[in-house]
Write a protein that holds these residues in place. Sequence first.
Motif, PDB file in Angstrom:
ATOM      1  N   ILE A 448      21.583  -2.649  10.006  1.00  0.00           N
ATOM      2  CA  ILE A 448      22.462  -3.816  10.034  1.00  0.00           C
ATOM      3  C   ILE A 448      23.290  -3.747  11.322  1.00  0.00           C
ATOM      4  O   ILE A 448      23.949  -2.738  11.587  1.00  0.00           O
ATOM      5  CB  ILE A 448      23.397  -3.828   8.807  1.00  0.00           C
ATOM      6  N   GLY A 477      21.743  -6.480   5.045  1.00  0.00           N
ATOM      7  CA  GLY A 477      22.536  -7.244   5.985  1.00  0.00           C
ATOM      8  C   GLY A 477      22.423  -8.732   5.702  1.00  0.00           C
ATOM      9  O   GLY A 477      21.333  -9.237   5.407  1.00  0.00           O
ATOM     10  N   GLN A 485      25.950  -9.921  11.691  1.00  0.00           N
ATOM     11  CA  GLN A 485      25.546  -9.482  10.358  1.00  0.00           C
ATOM     12  C   GLN A 485      26.698  -8.740   9.707  1.00  0.00           C
ATOM     13  O   GLN A 485      27.563  -8.184  10.395  1.00  0.00           O
ATOM     14  CB  GLN A 485      24.323  -8.554  10.419  1.00  0.00           C
TER      15      GLN A 485
END
Length: 550
Positions: A448, A477, A485
Amino acid sequence: MDATANHADVDFVAVPTPLIDLLDDAARRFAGRPAIDFLGRGQTWGTVADLADRAAAGLQALGVGKGVCVGLCLPNTPYSVILYFAILKAGGTVVNFNPLYTERELAGQIKDSGTRIMVTLDIAMIQAKIGRLVDQGLLDRVIVCSMVAALPLLKALLFRAFKARDLAAVPDGEVYLRFDRLIAGAAKPKPVVIDPVQDIAVLQYTGGTTGTPKAAMLTHANITANIQQVLAANPTIGRGTERIVGVLPLFHVFAMTGVMNLGVAIGAELILLPRLDMKLLMATIARKRPTMLPGVPTLYTAICNAAGAGMDLSFIDFCMSGGAPMSLEGMERFQRLSRCPILEGYGLSETSPIVTTTPPDRVKIGSVGRALPGTIVEIRDPDHPEVVLAQGARGEICVRGPQVMRGYYHRPAETAASFVDGALRTGDIGYLDEDGYLFIVDRIKDLILCGGFNVYPRVIEEAAYQHAAVQDAVAIGIPDAYRGQAPKLFVTLRPGTAATEAEILEFLQAHLNRIEIPKTVEIRESLPKTMVGKLSKKELVAEEMAKVQA
């Protein structure tokens, strides 16, 4: 060990061996011993080997030989073992299919592998899909195995009486061939010379949860080497005395090696269950008192939840877990029942599959253990894979060893991209400690990216597992207007516990840094899982993307 790689027992040399030798050896050494227990019906190793020979001869009569791919689309049954080895004895290549796949997924794998012969079960749910694939001209022959014939007599009568609607009416004609007709001819197949190093034993599909599935080409030597490695790392495993629970699906690479092929190699009794039914599983464990229980974390958690007060599982003396991290609390719960430590491992379809396992005499919480004998684990810079990183640095896990695949079937470009300096790039991020123990951080594809910072979902999940009420945890994410994100955490709660999303979020504040704190926490009754029982992210990612698009 040097500063950059885990060279575990590199003096170990695997002996390239055809897989069929495992069954022939079991039949020779343990002919009269139990080989398979299927819902109470038993077969000996002598019987299983004889049926595999007859089936191999029948397959050769259908044209199966070197280079011919034959599909296995079966739940766990005796046919899974018999036909697996029959295909190999005939000289063919096994292609494993998940019977729960959609028609589209089955068709894609059939086309990619060139499979023209499929082995399946006379269960209506499976046959309906297979029949439509036959109608599309994708299959030339279908070998149909009888579910009723595999059952003990009383269960067979009850199945016909109360579950007849689950059985398919198999059409007559040249396309469909019943198993009993397949084995009605010659008692022995024509001998086939197998080159274990070059000949492909199994096309094992991978990548279904992260992208387009592709087939890892596993040679006979790849798979038998992995079995030799596991036995070398676990010398206390017995020969002709063990009983292995086979509830993980045998079409999955973990169970294919860690249950079926390992079991054949040591002459164990394979206790096969066609699906995960906790009531049936617990009754089977009580009836058969298995000594070995390969599993995934969710399976061990489910057993702990289903176990009655005072239940004793001390007859289990070997447990190996893979597919996902095992929480400390989950390990301790199961060990209180069995007094058997859970040995975590790490592997991939491309490595037959096992790369590392925890030594039985030294467990490190959070680690997936040390490299198997003859295996080298390297940590490389993901952006500059030619650079091997120092001990303790986080990077991409790369693997060398006799269990590493030849490559991806008919995908030379993807094969080339998956290797660097001869080492397999796994796509996983991890590090090695000073003792050569491997710690998995996350998958590169699951990373992420939060405002320029790397956030690993596994770190969030491991923090969540420290909460007393959390049973399962998955972090993904989600799109975020400010950071690009942001993490979102999904959890289920242990039976008999309670917690709110706000309470879990507050708990995480003390265990994660500011960037890692989930934007939201969502409590659910259940979370999606793969067929092998591993928690799956792709469905949750798809849900969140659908919300954004809406």
